[in-house]
Motif scaffolding. Structure first.
Motif, PDB file in Angstrom:
ATOM      1  N   LEU A  92       0.907  -1.209   0.057  1.00 45.16           N
ATOM      2  CA  LEU A  92      -0.027   0.003  -0.022  1.00 45.16           C
ATOM      3  C   LEU A  92       0.869   1.284  -0.107  1.00 45.16           C
ATOM      4  CD1 LEU A  92      -2.593  -1.190   2.530  1.00 45.16           C
ATOM      5  CD2 LEU A  92      -2.720  -1.097  -0.080  1.00 45.16           C
ATOM      6  N   LEU A  93       2.078   1.243   0.464  1.00 45.98           N
ATOM      7  CA  LEU A  93       2.861   2.576   0.409  1.00 45.98           C
ATOM      8  C   LEU A  93       4.263   2.260  -0.249  1.00 45.98           C
ATOM      9  CD1 LEU A  93       2.140   3.386   4.429  1.00 45.98           C
ATOM     10  CD2 LEU A  93       1.051   4.323   2.169  1.00 45.98           C
ATOM     11  N   ALA A  94       5.213   1.401   0.118  1.00 46.82           N
ATOM     12  CA  ALA A  94       6.495   1.125  -0.437  1.00 46.82           C
ATOM     13  C   ALA A  94       6.389   1.033  -1.973  1.00 46.82           C
ATOM     14  CB  ALA A  94       7.341   0.274   0.142  1.00 46.82           C
ATOM     15  N   ALA A  95       5.480  -0.102  -2.596  1.00 46.59           N
ATOM     16  CA  ALA A  95       5.509  -0.095  -3.909  1.00 46.59           C
ATOM     17  C   ALA A  95       5.002   1.235  -4.802  1.00 46.59           C
ATOM     18  CB  ALA A  95       4.649  -1.360  -3.919  1.00 46.59           C
ATOM     19  N   PRO A  96       3.984   1.870  -4.269  1.00 48.30           N
ATOM     20  CA  PRO A  96       3.597   2.981  -5.078  1.00 48.30           C
ATOM     21  C   PRO A  96       4.421   4.039  -4.957  1.00 48.30           C
ATOM     22  CG  PRO A  96       1.557   2.054  -3.494  1.00 48.30           C
ATOM     23  CD  PRO A  96       2.767   1.509  -3.236  1.00 48.30           C
ATOM     24  N   THR A  97       5.165   4.130  -3.693  1.00 44.75           N
ATOM     25  CA  THR A  97       6.200   5.259  -3.845  1.00 44.75           C
ATOM     26  C   THR A  97       7.261   4.795  -4.616  1.00 44.75           C
ATOM     27  OG1 THR A  97       5.768   5.456  -1.409  1.00 44.75           O
ATOM     28  CG2 THR A  97       7.924   6.424  -2.167  1.00 44.75           C
ATOM     29  N   HIS A  98       7.715   3.510  -4.927  1.00 45.87           N
ATOM     30  CA  HIS A  98       8.641   3.242  -5.916  1.00 45.87           C
ATOM     31  C   HIS A  98       8.142   3.598  -7.335  1.00 45.87           C
ATOM     32  CE1 HIS A  98      12.275   1.271  -4.261  1.00 45.87           C
ATOM     33  NE2 HIS A  98      11.429   0.831  -3.186  1.00 45.87           N
ATOM     34  N   GLY A  99       6.791   3.276  -7.407  1.00 46.12           N
ATOM     35  CA  GLY A  99       6.243   3.679  -8.661  1.00 46.12           C
ATOM     36  C   GLY A  99       6.325   5.069  -9.133  1.00 46.12           C
ATOM     37  N   ALA A 100       6.018   5.909  -8.012  1.00 42.48           N
ATOM     38  CA  ALA A 100       6.147   7.360  -8.106  1.00 42.48           C
ATOM     39  C   ALA A 100       7.564   7.640  -8.523  1.00 42.48           C
ATOM     40  CB  ALA A 100       5.654   8.108  -7.014  1.00 42.48           C
ATOM     41  N   LEU A 101       8.529   7.055  -7.704  1.00 38.18           N
ATOM     42  CA  LEU A 101      10.163   7.297  -7.959  1.00 38.18           C
ATOM     43  C   LEU A 101      10.529   7.075  -9.610  1.00 38.18           C
ATOM     44  CD1 LEU A 101      11.478   5.860  -4.581  1.00 38.18           C
ATOM     45  CD2 LEU A 101      11.842   8.470  -5.602  1.00 38.18           C
ATOM     46  N   GLY A 102       9.932   5.896  -9.914  1.00 39.73           N
ATOM     47  CA  GLY A 102      10.040   5.433 -11.391  1.00 39.73           C
ATOM     48  C   GLY A 102       9.750   6.439 -12.307  1.00 39.73           C
ATOM     49  N   ARG A 103       8.329   7.222 -12.077  1.00 39.78           N
ATOM     50  CA  ARG A 103       7.840   8.059 -13.163  1.00 39.78           C
ATOM     51  C   ARG A 103       8.299   9.377 -13.033  1.00 39.78           C
ATOM     52  NH1 ARG A 103       3.708   5.313 -10.953  1.00 39.78           N
ATOM     53  NH2 ARG A 103       3.084   7.013  -9.432  1.00 39.78           N
ATOM     54  N   ARG A 104       8.563   9.793 -11.814  1.00 39.54           N
ATOM     55  CA  ARG A 104       8.880  11.426 -11.534  1.00 39.54           C
ATOM     56  C   ARG A 104      10.288  11.477 -11.225  1.00 39.54           C
ATOM     57  NH1 ARG A 104       4.376  13.167  -7.079  1.00 39.54           N
ATOM     58  NH2 ARG A 104       4.143  10.870  -7.000  1.00 39.54           N
ATOM     59  N   GLY A 105      10.934  10.387 -10.790  1.00 44.80           N
ATOM     60  CA  GLY A 105      12.497  10.680 -10.379  1.00 44.80           C
ATOM     61  C   GLY A 105      12.337  10.973  -8.459  1.00 44.80           C
ATOM     62  N   ARG A 106      13.407  11.112  -8.461  1.00 40.79           N
ATOM     63  CA  ARG A 106      13.847  11.260  -6.985  1.00 40.79           C
ATOM     64  C   ARG A 106      13.460  12.643  -6.572  1.00 40.79           C
ATOM     65  NH1 ARG A 106      19.395  10.396  -5.684  1.00 40.79           N
ATOM     66  NH2 ARG A 106      19.494  12.754  -6.349  1.00 40.79           N
ATOM     67  N   THR A 107      12.566  13.139  -5.562  1.00 42.19           N
ATOM     68  CA  THR A 107      12.126  14.200  -5.078  1.00 42.19           C
ATOM     69  C   THR A 107      12.470  14.039  -3.600  1.00 42.19           C
ATOM     70  OG1 THR A 107      10.016  13.709  -4.511  1.00 42.19           O
ATOM     71  CG2 THR A 107      10.282  14.513  -6.774  1.00 42.19           C
ATOM     72  N   PRO A 108      12.571  15.365  -2.800  1.00 42.16           N
ATOM     73  CA  PRO A 108      12.779  15.200  -1.372  1.00 42.16           C
ATOM     74  C   PRO A 108      11.504  14.373  -0.675  1.00 42.16           C
ATOM     75  CG  PRO A 108      13.492  17.224  -2.102  1.00 42.16           C
ATOM     76  CD  PRO A 108      12.937  16.508  -3.351  1.00 42.16           C
ATOM     77  N   ALA A 109      10.271  14.554  -1.194  1.00 42.69           N
ATOM     78  CA  ALA A 109       9.233  14.153  -0.574  1.00 42.69           C
ATOM     79  C   ALA A 109       9.240  12.803  -0.956  1.00 42.69           C
ATOM     80  CB  ALA A 109       8.125  14.751  -1.085  1.00 42.69           C
ATOM     81  N   LEU A 110       9.302  12.245  -1.861  1.00 38.54           N
ATOM     82  CA  LEU A 110       9.391  10.761  -2.264  1.00 38.54           C
ATOM     83  C   LEU A 110      10.635  10.091  -1.375  1.00 38.54           C
ATOM     84  CD1 LEU A 110       8.434  10.511  -6.099  1.00 38.54           C
ATOM     85  CD2 LEU A 110       7.019   9.970  -4.049  1.00 38.54           C
ATOM     86  N   ALA A 111      11.854  10.331  -1.168  1.00 39.07           N
ATOM     87  CA  ALA A 111      12.625  10.155  -0.791  1.00 39.07           C
ATOM     88  C   ALA A 111      12.302  10.223   0.811  1.00 39.07           C
ATOM     89  CB  ALA A 111      14.199  10.895  -1.082  1.00 39.07           C
ATOM     90  N   ARG A 112      11.839  10.706   1.301  1.00 40.29           N
ATOM     91  CA  ARG A 112      11.300  10.924   2.733  1.00 40.29           C
ATOM     92  C   ARG A 112      10.308  10.079   3.100  1.00 40.29           C
ATOM     93  NH1 ARG A 112      11.538  16.049   3.065  1.00 40.29           N
ATOM     94  NH2 ARG A 112       9.132  16.392   2.546  1.00 40.29           N
TER      95      ARG A 112
END
Length: 137
Positions: A92-112
Motif C-alpha cells: 500500500l505504501l512502499a510499492a506505490p512510492t517506488h512507482g512514483a520514483l520511477g515515473r517522477r524521479g527522486r524528489t525530497p518528498a518521495l525520498a522521505r
C-alpha cells in the motif's frame, strides 16, 4: 521442522532482508546523483525482485502453516499479524512510492516517504521476529 519453528525462521529471514534494504539498499539508491537515479532505480527494482518474491512467499507460507496447524496463541497471532503488516505496508505504501520514483524521479518528498515507510517496515519485521520467537516458548 514444526510450523512455529518455520514461522520463527522465516520471521528472522524477513527481518534480516528488511534491515538490509533499510541500511544498505535504500541509502545506496537514494544517494545516487540525480542524473543516474532513474537508471539506478530501474536496476534496483529489477534486482530486488529476486529476493522479494521468495521472502514474501515464505512469509505467507509459514504464516498460513502456523495458523492452520495451531495453537493460535497470542504470540502466534501477533507474529503472523506483524508479518502481514509489513506486507501491507509494502503493497500500500512502499510499492506505490517506488512507482512514483520511477515515473517522477527522486524528489525530497518521495525520498522521505520511502525512508519513513521503510523504517516502519523494519521495526514491524523485527517486532514480528520477537513475537515469533516468543511463540516458541
Amino acid at each position: 521442522m514444526t510450523p512455529l519453528v518455520a514461522l520463527a525462521a522465516v520471521a528472522a529471514w524477513h527481518a534480516a532482508f528488511q534491515l538490509a534494504v533499510s541500511t544498505l539498499a535504500y541509502p545506496t539508491l537514494l544517494e545516487q546523483p540525480a542524473d543516474r537515479f532513474a537508471d539506478a532505480h530501474d536496476r534496483h527494482s529489477r534486482r530486488v525482485l529476486v529476493l522479494v518474491v521468495p521472502t514474501y512467499a515464505a512469509v505467507l507460507g509459514a504464516a498460513g502453516w502456523a495458523l492452520a496447524s495451531g495453537p493460535r496463541t497470542a504470540a502466534v497471532l501477533m507474529a503472523v499479524a506483524l508479518q502481514g503488516v509489513v506486507l501491507l505496508l509494502t503493497a500500500l505504501l512502499a510499492a506505490p512510492t517506488h512507482g512514483a520514483l520511477g515515473r517522477r524521479g527522486r524528489t525530497p518528498a518521495l525520498a522521505r516517504r520511502l525512508r519513513t515507510v521503510d523504517a516502519a517496515r523494519s521495526v514491524t519485521a523485527v517486532a514480528g521476529l520477537v513475537a515469533a520467537v516468543a511463540a516458541l516458548a
